[in-house]
Design a protein around this motif. Structure first.
Motif, mmCIF file in Angstrom:
data_model
loop_
_atom_site.group_PDB
_atom_site.id
_atom_site.type_symbol
_atom_site.label_atom_id
_atom_site.label_comp_id
_atom_site.label_asym_id
_atom_site.label_seq_id
_atom_site.Cartn_x
_atom_site.Cartn_y
_atom_site.Cartn_z
ATOM 1 N N LYS A 123 -6.522 -6.934 -2.177
ATOM 2 C CA LYS A 123 -5.465 -6.382 -3.034
ATOM 3 C C LYS A 123 -6.100 -5.675 -4.232
ATOM 4 O O LYS A 123 -5.724 -4.554 -4.572
ATOM 5 N N GLU A 124 -7.084 -6.317 -4.841
ATOM 6 C CA GLU A 124 -7.761 -5.681 -5.974
ATOM 7 C C GLU A 124 -8.390 -4.347 -5.563
ATOM 8 O O GLU A 124 -8.274 -3.349 -6.264
ATOM 9 N N ILE A 170 -5.606 -1.757 -4.996
ATOM 10 C CA ILE A 170 -4.986 -1.337 -6.263
ATOM 11 C C ILE A 170 -5.947 -0.399 -7.004
ATOM 12 O O ILE A 170 -5.528 0.609 -7.584
ATOM 13 N N LEU A 171 -7.232 -0.705 -6.974
ATOM 14 C CA LEU A 171 -8.207 0.185 -7.623
ATOM 15 C C LEU A 171 -8.195 1.572 -6.969
ATOM 16 O O LEU A 171 -8.298 2.591 -7.649
ATOM 17 N N ARG A 192 -5.581 2.923 -5.612
ATOM 18 C CA ARG A 192 -4.330 3.561 -6.051
ATOM 19 C C ARG A 192 -4.488 4.120 -7.464
ATOM 20 O O ARG A 192 -3.966 5.182 -7.787
ATOM 21 N N LYS A 252 3.474 -2.251 4.445
ATOM 22 C CA LYS A 252 3.649 -2.390 2.995
ATOM 23 C C LYS A 252 2.969 -3.653 2.470
ATOM 24 O O LYS A 252 3.620 -4.602 2.042
ATOM 25 N N TYR A 282 -1.229 -5.097 0.872
ATOM 26 C CA TYR A 282 -2.480 -4.645 0.254
ATOM 27 C C TYR A 282 -3.670 -5.201 1.006
ATOM 28 O O TYR A 282 -4.399 -6.050 0.494
#
Lengths: 489, 489
Positions: free
Chosen positions: A9-10, A13-14, A16, A271, A273
């Motif tokens: 997930k990290e 997100i990075l 994104r 949907k 991560y």
């Protein structure tokens, strides 16, 4: 397991955040924002890289590979493992060097192209090629050394697979273009409408309309304006694209449909991560943009419906047959990004052949302009007048993107295979397109491609929905049928 | 030393990335982007926090505090040390709890305000107040417990310093507003022009014009449109602001000038990445926005020049004197953000008094609506009709921002002190303003305030350029002179 979900997930997100930095850079950032922006991009990259190569993550992924997992979990752990391994193979010092070289090379390329002077770019490209050869040896995928670079963009694809595919494609495309160009229709063609220029607000209105019709909801997307069109995924429910207005109306319109294809894909991947939540390759991503841009957006059925919008908005009144010739204009130009469905892949194959030679040492950087120009003559019958419209036309090499170009052709081939498969499932699909209704098409793509994320490699996804892997026959067949109808040869 | 420069740079770049996430969220992001966006914001916050409280950074800062340093280096190390200490005082679990509570409270506040129902917000606010009391005890600055919260926004400022300042300000403002409201001019005033609504493109054109005239170069900035105006610093040379178009022309225009004040500040702080490279407090930042918005943007000299632009762009034809009365309209309204130079600080003092009571336990959350309404009557002579236009009007408490409100009044006071000092240095400055030339003003502000970064605490910077620290006399004097001239009492 929870730990690797959290870390994935990290990582996502990075990515994104990095997409937002890019989007903003090209759509909104004031000129002088670049100073902090490049620091920000490099910080996000460093944080991601450190996370990906950390021993903590490596150890838990290795442990999980021995655990009893569901099919999905296994695919996820395996993909993550492959990504980690690849990153860990590249020494930190090497990554830093590459990043420095490419950032210097970009400036040199801009200047070289402006002055049409290859000498300015040459030493940079020599250093980059040397580093890419080194990178290939670090990664160490078997077969041609180029495989290790190609794999970054098109996981699982190899030079050995591509060579016969591209060889057949080249022969057939050259043959087809010769037929088109010797036709009477071609010789008498007139370009009267698609190069007209109209008020930008009106163009934007039409672009928004076609985007919405194909299936992009404004609550999930934005259209920006940038020098070069692109799509960027900022979030699970936030995928945006850009267009630009050149001095002809088809430019913004076609790139809208192209980027809508990318956007629709990114909005409909799983949907969550994890490393499975994005497309598995650049090629399959490009298949979506090419499918909408060409198979749909340049078809008779599409324009049967859409030409009335053009007539109304832009107050022009072409006949459908005339307009179709213009939209499907063939021209043996020297510039890749201006080329058509017939020539585009030939431009790609030229670059592929050169990249192979650069990476296996058979081609030297210093000989590039000459080799480029000869290969170009082979395709188009013309020599470039200068290096700006020759070997210096693309930015990719300055960024170290070796292995990227083939994905454009792979995507184009996949697009035709997909169109074939879709038509088998819905024999009357042309009626839907003529009625401006893309529901069935969109839903088929979501179900068979987008929603798979990267649970499988790209070619496996194509195999599942098209019955076979990469095969240029469908593309050649599609082109032959379409161009024969239009150019009457 | 190199290590702490590197880590400070990372911290600042992360702040800049966070600013971009915020800017984009309010200007561009599609509605459904919020899901990933809040994850991204929280990830950046976590990475920053981990970095700030890391033992590595703590140890090297502590070592450096004993080293032989230049004045600037010492100030930097000290400021960094204070920031680290503060962060390390808050247990990670507490920070997580606060973040969760405020994110839930925001939604509850939105709903409560919409339904004008305090009960919906009450339990959330009770939990937040409890956490803020706990936070104050963790931070542990001496004196009133509120000092520990205030210090976050206005480092070095205390309740003990503010109480007499605000007490004097309150008496004087109430006295002055009574004088204005009993004047004949006030009783006969007509609002005819400033509430007119015009084409947004025209409004934007004028806003861009005034922004450029004051000194914002488009290569360093952007104007966005968002629900509430704000300024965000995305980089050393990239500071942007937003405005909004309400149904009256002065709204966008005044907020442009306000945000330009913030933007000019952020563009002229030291161009490096250390803890000294930003403004030292919210109050001194607000002094810049208030200075331009009120002292300049509502002055006779300004409108002597600028009214002709309004006349031309908007095709209205007010007399200067009439227009000045409108621009400096006084009205005993109940809403802070709609209030004027006379009432604004009274709204702030009301909130300050309530916050003090909530934090030292003398006021209970359940009694807030009643206390709010009584205090409001004391200021405006009117009771709010409902809690939406009363205690629920501001978002701040739902975000846990206790100690923020006073900085608005501090900034207003500083702005008047700055204006005084500037006029002493340039006795003919009104002539420049009348000529539309803000060069001297801008340069004075850059030299005396912006360029200092946070080498000193805010009040020390004011002391150096104004000869004394926070003192409301200049503000009262400024208001008295201006309003006496306009309202003729």
């Amino acid at each position: 397991m929870e730990y690797i979900y959290e870390k994935q997930k990290e990582l996502i997100i990075l990515e994104r955040i990095d997409s937002l930095l890019t989007w903003d850079k090209h759509t909104t950032m004031p000129k002088n924002g670049f100073r902090t922006r490049s620091e920000a991009e490099s910080l996000i990259e460093t944080i991601s890289h450190k996370l990906l190569v950390s021993n903590g993550l490596y150890d838990s992924v290795r442990r999980l590979r021995k655990a009893n997992l569901s099919k999905e979990e296994k695919a996820m752990v395996d993909k993550l493992y492959r990504r980690i391994l690849k990153s860990r193979k590249l020494p930190e010092e090497f990554v830093g060097k590459m990043s420095k070289e490419t950032s210097l090379a970009y400036g040199a390329w801009v200047e070289a192209r402006k002055k049409s002077d290859f000498e300015i770019f040459k030493p940079h490209l020599e250093r980059i090629v040397k580093l890419k050869i080194k990178e290939a040896s670090y990664i160490g995928i078997k077969g041609h050394p180029y495989n290790s670079l190609l794999d970054h963009f098109e996981e699982g694809m190899t030079v050995e697979r591509l060579i016969p595919v591209f060889a057949k494609l080249k022969v057939d495309l050259l043959d087809l273009s010769a037929k088109v160009e010797s036709s009477e229709v071609y010789k008498n063609k007139k370009i009267r409408y698609i190069k007209l220029n109209f008020d930008r607000d009106k163009q934007m209105k039409v672009c928004r309309d076609v985007s919405r019709r194909i299936g992009i909801d404004e609550d999930f997307s934005r259209i920006g304006v940038s020098e070069h069109p692109f799509t960027a995924k900022m979030g699970i429910d936030d995928v945006r694209f850009t267009i630009n207005f050149h001095d002809n109306v088809m430019h913004a319109f076609s790139s809208t449909i192209h980027e809508v294809g990318h956007t629709l894909y990114d909005l409909n991947t799983p949907k969550n991560y994890t490393v499975l939540s994005d497309a598995p390759s650049f090629g399959i991503h490009e298949s979506q943009s090419r499918f909408w841009e060409n198979m749909i957006g340049k078809s008779r059925s599409f324009w049967k419906y859409y030409l009335k919008k053009f007539r109304k908005e832009f107050r022009i009144n072409p006949k459908l047959d005339e307009f179709l010739i213009e939209v499907n204009d063939v021209h043996n130009g020297l510039i890749r990004i201006e080329s058509d469905e017939l020539y585009y892949c030939l431009h790609i194959i030229l670059r592929f052949e050169i990249e192979l030679g650069l990476i296996d040492g058979k081609i030297k950087v210093k000989d590039l302009p000459k080799i480029w120009n000869e290969k170009m003559r082979e395709i188009t019958g013309k020599y470039p007048k200068n290096n700006a419209e020759g070997v210096l036309q693309d930015v990719h090499w300055s960024s170290g993107y070796f292995g990227y170009f083939p994905t454009y052709a792979i995507g184009t081939i996949y697009a035709a295979q997909i169109f074939n498969s879709l038509k088998k499932k819905y024999p009357d699909i042309e009626d839907d397109i003529t009625a401006g209704d893309y529901t069935k098409i969109r839903e088929w793509l979501i179900k068979n491609i987008h929603s798979k994320g990267s649970l499988y490699l790209a070619e496996e996804i194509i195999r599942q929905c098209c019955g076979e892997g990469l095969n240029p026959e469908a593309y050649i067949e599609y082109l032959t049928t379409k161009y024969r109808e239009i150019y009457k040869f």
